[in-house]
Design a protein around this motif. Structure first.
Motif, PDB file in Angstrom:
ATOM      1  N   VAL A 117       0.862  -1.198   0.000  1.00  0.00           N
ATOM      2  CA  VAL A 117       0.000   0.000   0.000  1.00  0.00           C
ATOM      3  C   VAL A 117       0.890   1.237   0.000  1.00  0.00           C
ATOM      4  O   VAL A 117       1.955   1.249   0.618  1.00  0.00           O
ATOM      5  N   ASP A 118       0.435   2.273  -0.722  1.00  0.00           N
ATOM      6  CA  ASP A 118       1.139   3.557  -0.729  1.00  0.00           C
ATOM      7  C   ASP A 118       0.150   4.613  -0.258  1.00  0.00           C
ATOM      8  O   ASP A 118      -0.858   4.874  -0.920  1.00  0.00           O
ATOM      9  N   VAL A 119       0.453   5.213   0.901  1.00  0.00           N
ATOM     10  CA  VAL A 119      -0.476   6.187   1.489  1.00  0.00           C
ATOM     11  C   VAL A 119      -0.139   7.610   1.009  1.00  0.00           C
ATOM     12  O   VAL A 119      -0.904   8.540   1.238  1.00  0.00           O
ATOM     13  N   ASN A 120       0.982   7.764   0.336  1.00  0.00           N
ATOM     14  CA  ASN A 120       1.406   9.091  -0.145  1.00  0.00           C
ATOM     15  C   ASN A 120       1.220  10.180   0.917  1.00  0.00           C
ATOM     16  O   ASN A 120       0.600  11.219   0.643  1.00  0.00           O
ATOM     17  N   GLN A 121       1.704   9.918   2.144  1.00  0.00           N
ATOM     18  CA  GLN A 121       1.784  10.909   3.233  1.00  0.00           C
ATOM     19  C   GLN A 121       0.443  11.286   3.858  1.00  0.00           C
ATOM     20  O   GLN A 121       0.377  12.224   4.638  1.00  0.00           O
ATOM     21  N   ILE A 160       4.735  -1.329   3.107  1.00  0.00           N
ATOM     22  CA  ILE A 160       3.926  -0.133   3.396  1.00  0.00           C
ATOM     23  C   ILE A 160       4.744   1.105   3.036  1.00  0.00           C
ATOM     24  O   ILE A 160       5.786   1.362   3.626  1.00  0.00           O
ATOM     25  N   GLU A 161       4.230   1.857   2.043  1.00  0.00           N
ATOM     26  CA  GLU A 161       5.006   2.981   1.508  1.00  0.00           C
ATOM     27  C   GLU A 161       4.491   4.315   2.031  1.00  0.00           C
ATOM     28  O   GLU A 161       3.299   4.600   1.959  1.00  0.00           O
ATOM     29  N   GLN A 162       5.387   5.096   2.532  1.00  0.00           N
ATOM     30  CA  GLN A 162       5.172   6.484   2.969  1.00  0.00           C
ATOM     31  C   GLN A 162       3.792   6.694   3.609  1.00  0.00           C
ATOM     32  O   GLN A 162       2.958   7.446   3.112  1.00  0.00           O
ATOM     33  N   ALA A 167      10.283   4.151   2.727  1.00  0.00           N
ATOM     34  CA  ALA A 167      10.265   5.619   2.593  1.00  0.00           C
ATOM     35  C   ALA A 167      10.239   5.958   1.110  1.00  0.00           C
ATOM     36  O   ALA A 167      10.959   5.357   0.317  1.00  0.00           O
ATOM     37  N   ASP A 168       9.389   6.920   0.747  1.00  0.00           N
ATOM     38  CA  ASP A 168       9.410   7.428  -0.634  1.00  0.00           C
ATOM     39  C   ASP A 168       9.654   8.942  -0.592  1.00  0.00           C
ATOM     40  O   ASP A 168      10.800   9.384  -0.727  1.00  0.00           O
ATOM     41  N   GLU A 169       8.612   9.735  -0.327  1.00  0.00           N
ATOM     42  CA  GLU A 169       8.792  11.185  -0.333  1.00  0.00           C
ATOM     43  C   GLU A 169       9.854  11.639   0.675  1.00  0.00           C
ATOM     44  O   GLU A 169      10.481  12.696   0.491  1.00  0.00           O
ATOM     45  N   LEU A 209      13.626   4.103  -4.643  1.00  0.00           N
ATOM     46  CA  LEU A 209      14.572   4.925  -5.416  1.00  0.00           C
ATOM     47  C   LEU A 209      13.861   5.475  -6.644  1.00  0.00           C
ATOM     48  O   LEU A 209      13.191   4.726  -7.359  1.00  0.00           O
ATOM     49  N   LYS A 210      13.996   6.785  -6.865  1.00  0.00           N
ATOM     50  CA  LYS A 210      13.413   7.397  -8.063  1.00  0.00           C
ATOM     51  C   LYS A 210      14.420   8.384  -8.621  1.00  0.00           C
ATOM     52  O   LYS A 210      14.834   9.321  -7.917  1.00  0.00           O
ATOM     53  N   VAL A 211      14.776   8.193  -9.871  1.00  0.00           N
ATOM     54  CA  VAL A 211      15.818   9.020 -10.492  1.00  0.00           C
ATOM     55  C   VAL A 211      15.450  10.508 -10.426  1.00  0.00           C
ATOM     56  O   VAL A 211      16.302  11.358 -10.167  1.00  0.00           O
TER      57      VAL A 211
END
Ligand code: MUC
Ligand code: MG
Length: 383
Positions: free
Chosen positions: A198-202, A224-226, A251-253, A275-277
């Motif tokens: 799941v990605d909650v995007n903060q 579980i993402e961000q 961790a994403d953002e 990781l995002k370029v």
């Protein structure tokens, strides 16, 4: 032998490409992507392409397609014209000196530079990034139609086609109770057949995350993402300590710079970095963040900003040079768009994205499609 070719010209254009269906995230829904495509020319005539895509204009972070193009045209291109095309580190330093932040914009230029230079040498970009260690990566798909039945149909089809068996669900737009019900229904439908993220995007605060994430894990979610705001490292730390044995916190953002990576590693606040370029500011800086992850025993995940095959192949180049402590990748942008701007997509075989081997970033631009989606040509405006 020294190979010295200077940077002659850099051009940026915004494309508008519709998505195959609305893509719903905690902060809004998109029905088109507006990637910025950069073309860079070296003095020997070699040319390279780069890309930076955002999601929902400046909704994912501060940068938008318009700000990216503006930073490139007004500041980054003038900083690099006449400079040595092979001096990637110096190019990054000059871009930093002329322009603070704006990492998405810098990443598009750096990708185009590395693409042009590696084509000059007749090599895949990964040769200039340390060499290939990984040939293919498990490829996730995001279920984000907002409707359980549609999500399940989509997942079943992709399982049958042997394209995806990792599914990420975008949550946080509705109430946490509704999200738990939605995720549980999908998990029941896919039980034993797929891995769920799941990605909650903060979207949640710490107490919401502490209360509802265990229910997501009970339903079958393993990554579980961000879940909380990017600044909320304390909450990430608590969640990692309390839930880390049952599911990984990613961790994403929060993780953009190598310094962010160091801070998260010291705080033991996440077990995986997306990781995002684009957010790291290019291929070389993605390697720097990945190096911190490896040194701190943190796994990596190949993230996306829903790029076309240009940005996705560039990401694939750098991901292919990393170590094997990973959770796969989500470079599915090309599959979400109604069409692409390259002649051939990276193949997907047995649920795995095959990481490219051709020269430069490993995909070839289709100039007719590039023109067709060009915003300036179509006369469209911002999202
Ligand atoms: C994000 O935050 O990870 C990646 C896949 C997707 O569906 O949205 C993006 C953004
Ligand atoms: Mg994310």
């Amino acid at each position: 032998m020294t190979v010295s070719h200077s940077i002659e010209r850099i051009e940026a254009r915004i494309l508008d490409i519709p998505t195959i269906r609305p893509h719903k995230l905690s902060f809004g829904a998109i029905s088109r992507q507006s990637p910025v495509i950069v073309q860079l020319w070296l003095s020997n005539g070699a040319t390279g392409f780069g890309e930076a895509a955002t999601i929902g204009g400046p909704s994912w972070n501060e940068e938008s397609p318009e700000s990216i193009k503006h930073a490139i045209d007004g500041y980054l291109a003038p900083a690099l014209i006449g400079q040595d095309g092979g001096a990637f580190g110096s190019a990054l330093a000059r871009m930093d000196a002329f322009c603070k932040g704006n990492y998405f914009a810098k990443s598009a230029v750096e990708i185009a530079l590395i693409d042009a230079y590696s084509r000059t040498l007749g090599l895949p970009a990964y040769q200039l990034l340390g060499g290939k260690r990984i040939k293919s990566l498990p490829l996730a798909w995001t279920l984000a139609s907002g409707d359980v039945n549609k999500d399940l149909e989509e997942a079943q089809l992709r399982l049958e086609q042997k394209r995806h068996r990792i599914f990420k669900m975008k949550i946080g737009a509705r109430t946490p109770e509704q999200d738990v019900a939605h995720v549980s229904q999908i998990a029941r439908g896919l039980q034993g057949k797929a891995t769920l993220t799941v990605d909650v995007n903060q979207a949640w605060d710490g107490s919401t995350a502490r209360r509802f994430l265990p229910q997501m894990i009970d339903a079958g979610v393993t990554l579980i993402e961000q879940p909380v705001a990017k600044w909320n490292v304390e909450a990430l730390k608590t969640l990692s300590a309390t839930l880390g044995d049952r599911a990984s916190i990613m961790a994403d953002e929060t993780v953009c710079s190598p310094q962010d990576a160091m801070m998260l590693a010291r705080a033991q606040a996440s077990q995986v970095f997306s990781l995002k370029v684009a957010k790291h500011g290019g291929l070389l800086r993605t390697k720097e963040v990945a190096a911190v992850a490896e040194a701190a025993d943190i796994a990596w995940y190949g993230g996306t900003m829903l790029e076309t095959s240009i940005g996705s192949a560039a990401s694939a180049q750098v991901f292919s040079t990393l170590g094997n402590k990973h959770h796969g990748c989500e470079l599915f942008g090309p599959q979400l768009l109604v069409d692409d701007i390259v002649t051939e997509l990276m193949p997907i075989v047995d649920f795995e994205l095959q990481l490219p081997d051709g020269p430069g970033i490993g995909v070839e631009i289709d100039p007719i499609k590039l023109e067709r989606f060009d915003r300036a040509r179509a006369g469209l405006t911002a999202t």
